[in-house]
Design a protein around this motif. Structure first.
Motif, PDB file in Angstrom:
ATOM      1  N   GLY A   9     -27.093 -19.140  36.959  1.00 28.91           N
ATOM      2  CA  GLY A   9     -26.160 -20.129  37.357  1.00 28.91           C
ATOM      3  C   GLY A   9     -25.185 -20.937  36.648  1.00 28.91           C
ATOM      4  N   GLY A  10     -24.417 -21.777  37.278  1.00 26.25           N
ATOM      5  CA  GLY A  10     -23.396 -22.745  36.402  1.00 26.25           C
ATOM      6  C   GLY A  10     -24.462 -23.680  35.621  1.00 26.25           C
ATOM      7  N   ARG A  11     -25.551 -24.122  36.337  1.00 32.43           N
ATOM      8  CA  ARG A  11     -26.686 -24.794  35.651  1.00 32.43           C
ATOM      9  C   ARG A  11     -26.958 -24.263  34.219  1.00 32.43           C
ATOM     10  NH1 ARG A  11     -31.282 -25.755  39.269  1.00 32.43           N
ATOM     11  NH2 ARG A  11     -31.020 -23.624  39.070  1.00 32.43           N
ATOM     12  N   GLU A  12     -27.339 -23.000  34.087  1.00 31.96           N
ATOM     13  CA  GLU A  12     -27.762 -22.501  33.141  1.00 31.96           C
ATOM     14  C   GLU A  12     -26.675 -21.905  32.057  1.00 31.96           C
ATOM     15  OE1 GLU A  12     -28.718 -21.294  36.332  1.00 31.96           O
ATOM     16  OE2 GLU A  12     -30.817 -22.656  35.883  1.00 31.96           O
ATOM     17  N   HIS A  13     -25.356 -21.753  32.747  1.00 36.33           N
ATOM     18  CA  HIS A  13     -24.298 -21.504  31.714  1.00 36.33           C
ATOM     19  C   HIS A  13     -23.933 -22.868  30.873  1.00 36.33           C
ATOM     20  CE1 HIS A  13     -19.886 -20.299  31.062  1.00 36.33           C
ATOM     21  NE2 HIS A  13     -20.446 -20.395  29.908  1.00 36.33           N
ATOM     22  N   ALA A  14     -24.050 -23.904  31.805  1.00 40.05           N
ATOM     23  CA  ALA A  14     -23.949 -25.369  30.932  1.00 40.05           C
ATOM     24  C   ALA A  14     -25.011 -25.638  29.828  1.00 40.05           C
ATOM     25  CB  ALA A  14     -23.977 -26.387  32.034  1.00 40.05           C
ATOM     26  N   LEU A  15     -26.419 -25.244  30.370  1.00 40.38           N
ATOM     27  CA  LEU A  15     -27.316 -25.410  29.320  1.00 40.38           C
ATOM     28  C   LEU A  15     -27.274 -24.564  28.054  1.00 40.38           C
ATOM     29  CD1 LEU A  15     -30.441 -25.504  31.795  1.00 40.38           C
ATOM     30  CD2 LEU A  15     -29.753 -27.121  30.360  1.00 40.38           C
ATOM     31  N   ALA A  16     -26.520 -23.219  28.368  1.00 46.08           N
ATOM     32  CA  ALA A  16     -26.642 -22.072  27.328  1.00 46.08           C
ATOM     33  C   ALA A  16     -25.238 -22.920  26.252  1.00 46.08           C
ATOM     34  CB  ALA A  16     -26.147 -20.856  27.912  1.00 46.08           C
ATOM     35  N   TRP A  17     -24.188 -23.330  26.959  1.00 49.85           N
ATOM     36  CA  TRP A  17     -23.198 -23.989  26.172  1.00 49.85           C
ATOM     37  C   TRP A  17     -23.716 -25.183  25.338  1.00 49.85           C
ATOM     38  CZ3 TRP A  17     -20.910 -28.925  27.037  1.00 49.85           C
ATOM     39  CH2 TRP A  17     -19.569 -29.062  26.327  1.00 49.85           C
ATOM     40  N   ALA A  18     -24.486 -25.870  25.602  1.00 46.68           N
ATOM     41  CA  ALA A  18     -24.792 -27.312  25.018  1.00 46.68           C
ATOM     42  C   ALA A  18     -25.805 -26.794  24.098  1.00 46.68           C
ATOM     43  CB  ALA A  18     -25.480 -28.335  26.084  1.00 46.68           C
ATOM     44  N   LEU A 299     -23.584 -34.861  27.172  1.00 47.11           N
ATOM     45  CA  LEU A 299     -24.606 -35.001  26.125  1.00 47.11           C
ATOM     46  C   LEU A 299     -24.340 -33.915  25.070  1.00 47.11           C
ATOM     47  CD1 LEU A 299     -27.994 -34.698  28.291  1.00 47.11           C
ATOM     48  CD2 LEU A 299     -27.057 -36.642  26.963  1.00 47.11           C
ATOM     49  N   GLY A 300     -23.855 -32.921  25.322  1.00 47.50           N
ATOM     50  CA  GLY A 300     -23.503 -31.869  24.115  1.00 47.50           C
ATOM     51  C   GLY A 300     -24.708 -31.384  23.347  1.00 47.50           C
ATOM     52  N   ALA A 301     -24.532 -31.116  22.269  1.00 42.00           N
ATOM     53  CA  ALA A 301     -25.475 -30.472  21.285  1.00 42.00           C
ATOM     54  C   ALA A 301     -26.893 -31.182  21.178  1.00 42.00           C
ATOM     55  CB  ALA A 301     -24.938 -30.542  19.663  1.00 42.00           C
ATOM     56  N   GLN A 302     -26.762 -32.759  21.456  1.00 37.47           N
ATOM     57  CA  GLN A 302     -28.093 -33.334  21.306  1.00 37.47           C
ATOM     58  C   GLN A 302     -28.960 -32.733  22.537  1.00 37.47           C
ATOM     59  OE1 GLN A 302     -27.969 -37.792  22.434  1.00 37.47           O
ATOM     60  NE2 GLN A 302     -26.068 -37.299  23.469  1.00 37.47           N
ATOM     61  N   ALA A 303     -28.591 -32.233  23.696  1.00 38.01           N
ATOM     62  CA  ALA A 303     -29.264 -31.966  24.601  1.00 38.01           C
ATOM     63  C   ALA A 303     -30.459 -30.964  24.255  1.00 38.01           C
ATOM     64  CB  ALA A 303     -28.509 -31.042  25.859  1.00 38.01           C
ATOM     65  N   LEU A 304     -30.192 -30.067  23.197  1.00 39.81           N
ATOM     66  CA  LEU A 304     -31.385 -29.172  22.763  1.00 39.81           C
ATOM     67  C   LEU A 304     -32.648 -30.003  22.454  1.00 39.81           C
ATOM     68  CD1 LEU A 304     -32.765 -26.429  22.266  1.00 39.81           C
ATOM     69  CD2 LEU A 304     -31.314 -26.195  20.221  1.00 39.81           C
ATOM     70  N   ASP A 305     -32.073 -31.095  21.320  1.00 40.76           N
ATOM     71  CA  ASP A 305     -33.081 -31.843  20.524  1.00 40.76           C
ATOM     72  C   ASP A 305     -33.979 -32.639  21.855  1.00 40.76           C
ATOM     73  OD1 ASP A 305     -31.992 -31.098  18.109  1.00 40.76           O
ATOM     74  OD2 ASP A 305     -30.345 -32.714  18.512  1.00 40.76           O
ATOM     75  N   LEU A 306     -33.244 -33.038  22.657  1.00 38.43           N
ATOM     76  CA  LEU A 306     -33.854 -33.820  23.937  1.00 38.43           C
ATOM     77  C   LEU A 306     -35.079 -33.067  24.624  1.00 38.43           C
ATOM     78  CD1 LEU A 306     -30.840 -35.932  25.255  1.00 38.43           C
ATOM     79  CD2 LEU A 306     -32.587 -36.666  23.780  1.00 38.43           C
ATOM     80  N   LEU A 307     -34.446 -31.677  25.098  1.00 40.80           N
ATOM     81  CA  LEU A 307     -35.206 -30.976  25.829  1.00 40.80           C
ATOM     82  C   LEU A 307     -36.729 -30.437  24.886  1.00 40.80           C
ATOM     83  CD1 LEU A 307     -32.962 -28.472  27.871  1.00 40.80           C
ATOM     84  CD2 LEU A 307     -33.702 -30.831  28.174  1.00 40.80           C
ATOM     85  N   GLN A 308     -36.176 -30.431  23.565  1.00 41.10           N
ATOM     86  CA  GLN A 308     -37.422 -29.941  22.890  1.00 41.10           C
ATOM     87  C   GLN A 308     -38.351 -30.945  22.552  1.00 41.10           C
ATOM     88  OE1 GLN A 308     -36.016 -28.816  18.658  1.00 41.10           O
ATOM     89  NE2 GLN A 308     -38.144 -28.430  18.134  1.00 41.10           N
ATOM     90  N   ALA A 309     -37.737 -32.406  22.451  1.00 41.60           N
ATOM     91  CA  ALA A 309     -38.706 -33.515  22.230  1.00 41.60           C
ATOM     92  C   ALA A 309     -39.669 -33.767  23.575  1.00 41.60           C
ATOM     93  CB  ALA A 309     -37.763 -34.935  22.208  1.00 41.60           C
ATOM     94  N   ALA A 310     -38.973 -33.316  24.752  1.00 40.51           N
ATOM     95  CA  ALA A 310     -39.692 -33.269  26.044  1.00 40.51           C
ATOM     96  C   ALA A 310     -40.897 -32.188  25.834  1.00 40.51           C
ATOM     97  CB  ALA A 310     -38.963 -32.954  27.213  1.00 40.51           C
ATOM     98  N   ALA A 311     -40.564 -31.235  25.421  1.00 37.39           N
ATOM     99  CA  ALA A 311     -41.652 -30.072  25.302  1.00 37.39           C
ATOM    100  C   ALA A 311     -42.583 -30.427  24.421  1.00 37.39           C
ATOM    101  CB  ALA A 311     -40.924 -28.747  25.178  1.00 37.39           C
TER     102      ALA A 311
END
Ligand code: AMP
Ligand code: GLY
Length: 420
Positions: A9-18, A299-311
């Motif tokens: 979905g659009g959600r996943e496009h936005a996640l992929a973009w970040a 959030l932009g690029a930091q989103a990946l760092d945040l999701l990884q920190a949660a995991a």
């Protein structure tokens, strides 16, 4: 890092973009993806609701981190299968995903956590449910217990509608989801959503948003998955957000941990706010769609760092770098949505729109065919902009909408009206 995102979905496009903006990402695959995602990442096709299929794909493609977008794979235990296989994953276990998959489970957790929410009754028998409705009167809210694709909630303004909802639900209108119902007190107030990253122990807010659920201008007409959203939500002031964290979110996370089913992933906290006090409407165990689009824009690029920190259970040492900015997304949907609509219509003009860190057209239901982008879903495009004010973001989003040539589509022209 090789990353796999599940969803289309659009959600996943936005996640992929970040994710793609973060230099940590070496390779990104999205399954199944869509035509917009295919422009920035590889897409793959396999059954994302099947844990074995996902684990096999991850092993064959040397994936280091899996981000699960929608609720169905979560409710099916795909995150558990990945963790069992030693794969780093963002998303709750099947047991923790019950916070979305069962309304009565959520109410039971709220009771145990003493979290403010609507008073309720839980019924497995139609006669008892009807007696409860007659005793309490309308307005009253009838909910199918299980996942019902956003259609299992009837806000009944009169008793007859509520009683009819009971007949529908016990009559199988929602399949297994309606074999149990929750009946709730009707809460008045203004709704807003609060998005919290969790690692089992720590809660880290990553933004607030409001969406427009109704299809028509001025929030009228039938419910949809969401016709637009904006972030931040002005109604969720710092004071109310803190109350929601202290009274609802943290007690829920503590209760889930205490039961041996710690919550890891994003907790989407739907709130009703009245007289400065938040109460829980619902939890979802994933990002909202289209709310994710405005959160990722901010959030932009930091989103990946945040999701990884949660995991990796590192949220206690993690901070969000907030910008003092606003984002808005306008959904373009196929004429007829949320009812029946035509598929395969051609969308033109997308190539002329500049796409950058402040302007993005995220795709939802699109397919590439013969070099053209065609609409294959109900909600098709999420035209998203970021600005120094909500008005600035809105004006730029609608300027992009004007450039899109798609006669078979429509959009709401008043996204953000409440906040503006
Ligand atoms: P849910 O799927 O539980 O979020 O419900 C869908 C929508 O129904 C919510 O976003 C609210 O607008 C409305 N709703 C749900 N529960 C209540 C309630 N107890 N009181 C008033 N409105 C509600
Ligand atoms: N936009 C509402 C949802 O994702 O549930």
């Amino acid at each position: 890092m090789n990353i796999l995102i599940l969803g289309s979905g659009g959600r996943e496009h936005a996640l992929a973009w970040a994710v793609m903006q973060n230099p940590k990402c070496d390779k990104l695959i999205v399954a199944p993806g869509n035509a917009g995602i295919a422009q920035i990442a590889d897409c793959a096709s396999f059954d994302i609701d099947n844990g074995t299929a996902v684990v096999n794909f991850v092993e064959e493609n040397a994936i280091d981190f899996v981000i699960i977008g929608p609720e169905a794979p979560l409710a099916n235990g795909v995150a558990d299968r990945l963790r069992d296989a030693g794969v780093l994953v963002f998303g709750p276990s099947e047991a923790a995903a019950r916070l979305e998959a069962s309304k009565s489970f959520t109410k039971e957790i709220c009771d145990a956590a003493n979290a403010p929410t609507a008073a309720y009754g839980h019924f497995t028998d139609a006669d008892a449910a009807k007696a409860h409705i007659r005793k309490n009167g309308a307005p009253i809210v009838v909910k199918a217990d299980g996942l019902a694709a956003g259609k299992g909630v009837i806000v009944a303004m009169d008793e007859a509608t509520a009683l009819e909802a009971i007949d529908d639900m016990f009559g199988g209108a929602f399949g297994g989801a309606g074999a149990e119902v929750v009946i709730e007190e009707f809460m008045e107030g203004e709704e807003a959503s609060f998005f919290i990253l969790c690692d089992g122990k720590t809660a880290l807010p990553v933004g607030t948003a409001q969406d427009h659920k109704r299809v028509g201008e001025g929030d009228t007409g039938p419910n949809t998955g969401g016709m637009g959203a904006y972030s931040p939500a002005p109604v969720l002031t710092d004071d109310i957000a803190q109350k929601a964290l202290d009274q609802i979110v943290q007690p829920t996370i503590d209760e889930m941990a205490k039961r041996g089913t710690p919550y890891q992933g994003v907790l989407y906290v739907g709130l009703m706010i009245k007289d400065g006090q938040p109460r829980l409407v619902e939890y979802n165990v994933r990002f909202g769609d289209p709310e994710c689009q405005v959160l990722m824009m901010r959030l932009g690029a930091q989103a990946l760092d945040l999701l990884q920190a949660a995991a990796e259970e590192r949220l206690a040492d993690t901070q969000v770098n907030w910008g003092d900015d606003h984002a808005i997304t306008v959904v373009m949907a196929a004429n007829g949505y949320p009812g029946s609509y035509e598929k395969g219509t051609v969308i033109k003009g997308l190539g002329d729109i500049p796409q950058d860190s402040k302007n993005m057209v995220f795709h939802a239901g699109t397919t590439a065919k013969d070099g053209m982008i065609t609409a294959t879903g109900g909600r098709v495009l999420n035209v998203t902009a970021r600005g120094s004010s909500l008005k600035d973001a809105r004006d730029r989003a609608y300027a992009m909408v004007d450039q899109i040539d798609w006669p078979e589509g429509f959009y709401r022209s008043d996204i953000g009206w409440r906040a503006l």
